[in-house]
Structure formats: C-alpha cells, structure tokens
Design an enzyme around this catalytic site. Structure first.
Site, PDB file in Angstrom:
ATOM      1  N   SER A  89     -15.013   9.273 -17.182  1.00  0.00           N
ATOM      2  CA  SER A  89     -15.870   8.156 -17.628  1.00  0.00           C
ATOM      3  C   SER A  89     -15.507   6.830 -16.973  1.00  0.00           C
ATOM      4  CB  SER A  89     -16.379   8.082 -18.891  1.00  0.00           C
ATOM      5  OG  SER A  89     -15.707   7.718 -19.862  1.00  0.00           O
TER       6      SER A  89
ATOM      7  N   GLN B 116     -16.708  -0.187 -24.826  1.00  0.00           N
ATOM      8  CA  GLN B 116     -15.838  -1.485 -24.548  1.00  0.00           C
ATOM      9  C   GLN B 116     -14.923  -1.366 -23.311  1.00  0.00           C
ATOM     10  OE1 GLN B 116     -16.848  -4.402 -25.823  1.00  0.00           O
ATOM     11  NE2 GLN B 116     -18.351  -3.128 -26.846  1.00  0.00           N
TER      12      GLN B 116
ATOM     13  N   HIS C  30      -6.165   1.261 -22.342  1.00  0.00           N
ATOM     14  CA  HIS C  30      -5.552   2.073 -23.438  1.00  0.00           C
ATOM     15  C   HIS C  30      -6.763   2.053 -24.410  1.00  0.00           C
ATOM     16  CE1 HIS C  30      -2.798   3.965 -25.923  1.00  0.00           C
ATOM     17  NE2 HIS C  30      -3.006   3.195 -26.816  1.00  0.00           N
TER      18      HIS C  30
ATOM     19  N   ARG D 202      -0.050  10.779 -18.081  1.00  0.00           N
ATOM     20  CA  ARG D 202       1.456  10.752 -17.962  1.00  0.00           C
ATOM     21  C   ARG D 202       1.952   9.430 -17.954  1.00  0.00           C
ATOM     22  NH1 ARG D 202       3.301  15.620 -15.774  1.00  0.00           N
ATOM     23  NH2 ARG D 202       1.382  17.309 -15.995  1.00  0.00           N
TER      24      ARG D 202
HETATM   25  C1  GAR Z   1     -10.113   6.801 -22.493  1.00  0.00           C
HETATM   26  O1  GAR Z   1     -10.565   6.718 -23.729  1.00  0.00           O
HETATM   27  C2  GAR Z   1      -8.830   6.115 -22.155  1.00  0.00           C
HETATM   28  O2  GAR Z   1      -8.696   4.751 -22.602  1.00  0.00           O
HETATM   29  C3  GAR Z   1      -7.703   7.272 -22.563  1.00  0.00           C
HETATM   30  O3  GAR Z   1      -8.303   8.408 -22.276  1.00  0.00           O
HETATM   31  C4  GAR Z   1      -9.529   8.327 -22.209  1.00  0.00           C
HETATM   32  C5  GAR Z   1     -10.143   9.074 -20.645  1.00  0.00           C
HETATM   33  O4  GAR Z   1     -11.326   8.851 -20.740  1.00  0.00           O
HETATM   34  N1  GAR Z   1      -6.472   7.054 -22.095  1.00  0.00           N
HETATM   35  C6  GAR Z   1      -5.296   7.111 -22.735  1.00  0.00           C
HETATM   36  O5  GAR Z   1      -5.374   7.518 -23.854  1.00  0.00           O
HETATM   37  C7  GAR Z   1      -4.156   6.758 -21.929  1.00  0.00           C
HETATM   38  N2  GAR Z   1      -2.959   6.719 -22.960  1.00  0.00           N
HETATM   39  P1  GAR Z   1     -12.187   9.137 -19.314  1.00  0.00           P
HETATM   40  O6  GAR Z   1     -11.516  10.288 -18.601  1.00  0.00           O
HETATM   41  O7  GAR Z   1     -13.537   9.476 -19.602  1.00  0.00           O
HETATM   42  O8  GAR Z   1     -12.151   7.732 -18.654  1.00  0.00           O
END
Ligand code: GAR
Length: 202
Positions: free
Chosen positions: A14, A175, A111, A93
């Site tokens: 997303s 956000q 993050h 990773r």
């Molecule tokens: C998001 O919430 C991002 O901040 C988090 O994974 C999710 C991915 O969602 N990232 C971490 O936790 C990195 N340590 P998405 O694939 O829908 O963008």
C-alpha cells in the site's frame, strides 16, 4: 533530471501504491519508479507494479549463499536500472552494509511507530501492548542500525479507548501514506540535508 527510484517490498504494497499515485498525480515531479524488487514471490506489491507498467523483480534470498550474495544481485538490478534513490516500503529485511555504503543517504524507510520507540517487526502491536496513548510513523534514512537512521518526517496519531491493535495500525497507515510521499518529494526536490543525525529541510 528525473530521479530513478527503486522500491523494495515484501508484502501488500500500500505504501508503494501511495508513491505511484503521488507520482502519477504530479505531487512528486521529476521522478520515476524504475523497478520494484521483492524478496517474496507472491507479494501483492509486485502485481501493483505490473498494473502500472513498472518493471517488477522477485529475488529469492534462498537462492543465495548469504545476505552479501543476495544483495549483490539487488545491486546489479539497481545498477541496471540507473537507480538514484531506494525506498523500503514494507521491506522486512535489514539492509546490509555494502548496499548502505553504495547508497549512503539515498535509502529511505517507512516505519509504523514513532522512533526511537518500537523498532523492528510488529511495531504497531508493540506500541499497543505497551499501552501508549500516542503512536505514529517515521520516515528516515537508513543506516547500519535497525531503524536508527536520521529522521526525515514523523506524524502522530492517538490511541483511542476501545481500539484494537488493528485499528491503531489502520490509523497509522493513513499517515504513512501522507508522509512517505512527502519525504520522497522533498528528496527529489533536493530539499533534504543530512547534518549528523539531523535532517534539515532546506
Ligand atoms: C507498513 O505499515 C510499513 O510501515 C511496515 O510494513 C507495512 C507495509 O505495508 N514496515 C515495517 O514494519 C518495516 N519494519 P504495505 O506493504 O501495505 O506498504
């Protein structure tokens, strides 16, 4: 000059979608996503890339003897696509030192917590379980630590009575979809200057 972007993903994508949408709408100008790279073969993010005519590449870490070899392959793909900026958009990773050295202050991560609190995996659940009343998200440059690099933008959200961890994660995600494109726009426009740990918006 167009900034060539590589987005590294592991899942639903997303945040990748929000960057694509903000480039297509013209909010982020003079930038192009040249390639989306995933370490997970069936990541929905790869389909999102294909839907927008963006090159997608799956690199299976289990095909390589270790992190260094695996990232050597990533670096080859980055080089082949003339990449200037790497975005970690739900890439689960830790990035190794060779890749960080090759793209110093040119790797940006999103993050889902207010760093330096709740580093690592499942940050929303960690914050929820801790009982914080405010959480949020952080966009930062990537250094050799885990979620320790210089902070570009943060936004906060409340934790409301009766929330589940999923409610909180959803509020944070909204956000994320604002501040990640904003940080990319600032980078592409040359408006971010790193002074030690501090990122100055010029
Ligand atoms: C998001 O919430 C991002 O901040 C988090 O994974 C999710 C991915 O969602 N990232 C971490 O936790 C990195 N340590 P998405 O694939 O829908 O963008």
């Amino acid at each position: 000059m167009t900034t060539n972007i590589a987005v590294l993903v592991s899942g639903r994508g997303s945040n990748l979608q929000s960057i694509i949408d903000n480039i297509e709408s013209g909010y982020i100008k003079e930038a192009k996503i040249s390639v989306v790279i995933s370490d997970v073969g069936d990541a929905y993010a790869l389909e999102r890339a294909r839907n927008h005519g963006i090159t997608d590449v799956f690199i299976d870490p289990s095909d390589y003897s270790g992190k260094q070899e695996y990232e050597k392959e990533i670096m080859q793909v980055l080089e082949d696509n003339d990449v200037d900026l790497i975005l970690l958009a739900g890439y689960m990773r830790l990035v190794g030192k060779d890749l960080i050295a090759a793209y110093s202050n040119r790797i940006i991560n999103i993050h889902p917590a207010l760093l330096p609190s709740f580093k690592g995996l499942h940050a929303q659940q960690q914050a929820f379980d801790y009982g914080v009343k405010v959480s949020g998200c952080t966009v930062h440059f990537v250094d050799e630590g885990m979620d320790t690099g210089p902070i570009i933008i943060q936004n906060c959200v409340p934790v409301l009575e009766g929330d589940t961890a999923d409610d909180l994660a959803g509020r944070i995600l909204e956000q994320e979809h604002k501040i990640f494109p904003e940080a990319v726009r600032l980078f592409v426009e040359g408006k971010l200057k790193v002074e030690g740990r501090i990122v100055v918006h010029t």
